[in-house]
Design an enzyme around this catalytic site. Structure first.
Site, mmCIF file in Angstrom:
data_model
loop_
_atom_site.group_PDB
_atom_site.id
_atom_site.type_symbol
_atom_site.label_atom_id
_atom_site.label_comp_id
_atom_site.label_asym_id
_atom_site.label_seq_id
_atom_site.Cartn_x
_atom_site.Cartn_y
_atom_site.Cartn_z
ATOM 1 N N CYS A 119 110.513 70.173 27.342
ATOM 2 C CA CYS A 119 111.140 68.883 27.055
ATOM 3 C C CYS A 119 112.585 69.142 26.641
ATOM 4 C CB CYS A 119 110.405 68.142 25.947
ATOM 5 S SG CYS A 119 111.322 66.703 25.363
ATOM 6 N N ASN A 129 115.573 52.756 27.133
ATOM 7 C CA ASN A 129 114.988 52.549 28.455
ATOM 8 C C ASN A 129 113.554 53.063 28.436
ATOM 9 O OD1 ASN A 129 117.482 51.611 29.484
ATOM 10 N ND2 ASN A 129 118.174 53.718 29.835
ATOM 11 N N HIS A 148 114.408 57.996 23.188
ATOM 12 C CA HIS A 148 115.799 58.075 22.728
ATOM 13 C C HIS A 148 116.439 56.705 22.838
ATOM 14 C CE1 HIS A 148 115.552 59.035 27.005
ATOM 15 N NE2 HIS A 148 116.702 58.387 27.142
ATOM 16 N N ASP A 203 126.013 62.097 24.755
ATOM 17 C CA ASP A 203 125.389 62.077 26.085
ATOM 18 C C ASP A 203 126.243 62.935 27.022
ATOM 19 O OD1 ASP A 203 123.273 59.924 27.646
ATOM 20 O OD2 ASP A 203 124.666 61.087 28.869
HETATM 21 P P1 AMP Z 1 117.577 57.794 30.087
HETATM 22 O O1 AMP Z 1 118.032 57.696 31.516
HETATM 23 O O2 AMP Z 1 117.566 56.490 29.331
HETATM 24 O O3 AMP Z 1 116.240 58.529 29.974
HETATM 25 O O4 AMP Z 1 118.656 58.662 29.335
HETATM 26 C C1 AMP Z 1 118.718 60.058 29.430
HETATM 27 C C2 AMP Z 1 120.117 60.444 29.092
HETATM 28 O O5 AMP Z 1 120.137 61.830 28.807
HETATM 29 C C3 AMP Z 1 121.133 60.217 30.214
HETATM 30 O O6 AMP Z 1 122.130 59.285 29.786
HETATM 31 C C4 AMP Z 1 121.700 61.602 30.483
HETATM 32 O O7 AMP Z 1 123.083 61.593 30.758
HETATM 33 C C5 AMP Z 1 121.395 62.316 29.172
HETATM 34 N N1 AMP Z 1 121.296 63.780 29.250
HETATM 35 C C6 AMP Z 1 120.657 64.514 30.191
HETATM 36 N N2 AMP Z 1 120.770 65.820 29.913
HETATM 37 C C7 AMP Z 1 121.487 65.924 28.767
HETATM 38 C C8 AMP Z 1 121.938 67.005 27.953
HETATM 39 N N3 AMP Z 1 121.666 68.301 28.267
HETATM 40 N N4 AMP Z 1 122.677 66.730 26.854
HETATM 41 C C9 AMP Z 1 122.969 65.459 26.530
HETATM 42 N N5 AMP Z 1 122.555 64.393 27.240
HETATM 43 C C10 AMP Z 1 121.823 64.608 28.336
HETATM 44 ZN ZN ZN Z 2 110.387 66.296 23.384
#
Ligand code: AMP
Ligand code: ZN
Length: 115
Positions: free
Chosen positions: A5, A88, A101, A31
């Site tokens: 995860c 989301n 999140h 993000d």
């Molecule tokens: P969601 O699409 O609501 O599940 O949001 C997931 C978020 O995680 C997205 O906005 C991605 O840009 C962000 N994300 C993915 N990988 C990373 C990472 N390594 N560090 C920070 N944010 C991330």
């Molecule tokens: Zn987790």
């Protein structure tokens, strides 16, 4: 901790994150693909896949997410101008990471309705 995860790995330090807030139960970090000048993710340390996996025992935890959002907004100076907190849940809403999140977005005029 759930193996494989992403957000459990950021919480443990196995994968780096740009942290802006942390307490006993929560972390917040930038993000990686920001959709606004300020875009942070507020994440419970404990692995909970989606909003649908919350139980009554998590009510205070989710309340603390919103208190942390307000604290960060004031500290970073965008509280007065305005900000958005978004969760989301599942594919149609755009969830891509299966550890709950809350997006904290600010720094520009955010349109409504969202896409
Ligand atoms: P969601 O699409 O609501 O599940 O949001 C997931 C978020 O995680 C997205 O906005 C991605 O840009 C962000 N994300 C993915 N990988 C990373 C990472 N390594 N560090 C920070 N944010 C991330
Ligand atoms: Zn987790």
């Amino acid at each position: 901790m759930a193996t494989n995860c992403l957000f459990c790995k950021i919480n443990s330090g196995e994968i780096p994150g740009k942290f802006i807030y942390e307490d006993e139960d929560l972390i917040a970090f930038a993000d990686i693909n920001p959709q606004a000048p300020h875009h942070y993710l507020l994440v419970p340390r404990r692995h909970i896949p989606t909003t649908l996996d919350l139980t009554a025992d998590d009510a205070a935890l989710i309340g603390r997410i919103y208190l942390a959002a307000g604290k960060i907004a004031r500290q970073l100076g965008f509280a007065e101008a305005g900000f958005r907190v978004v969760n989301n849940c599942n594919e149609a809403a755009g969830q891509t990471v299966w550890h709950i999140h809350f997006h904290l977005l600010a720094g520009r005029n955010l349109t409504w309705p969202p896409g």
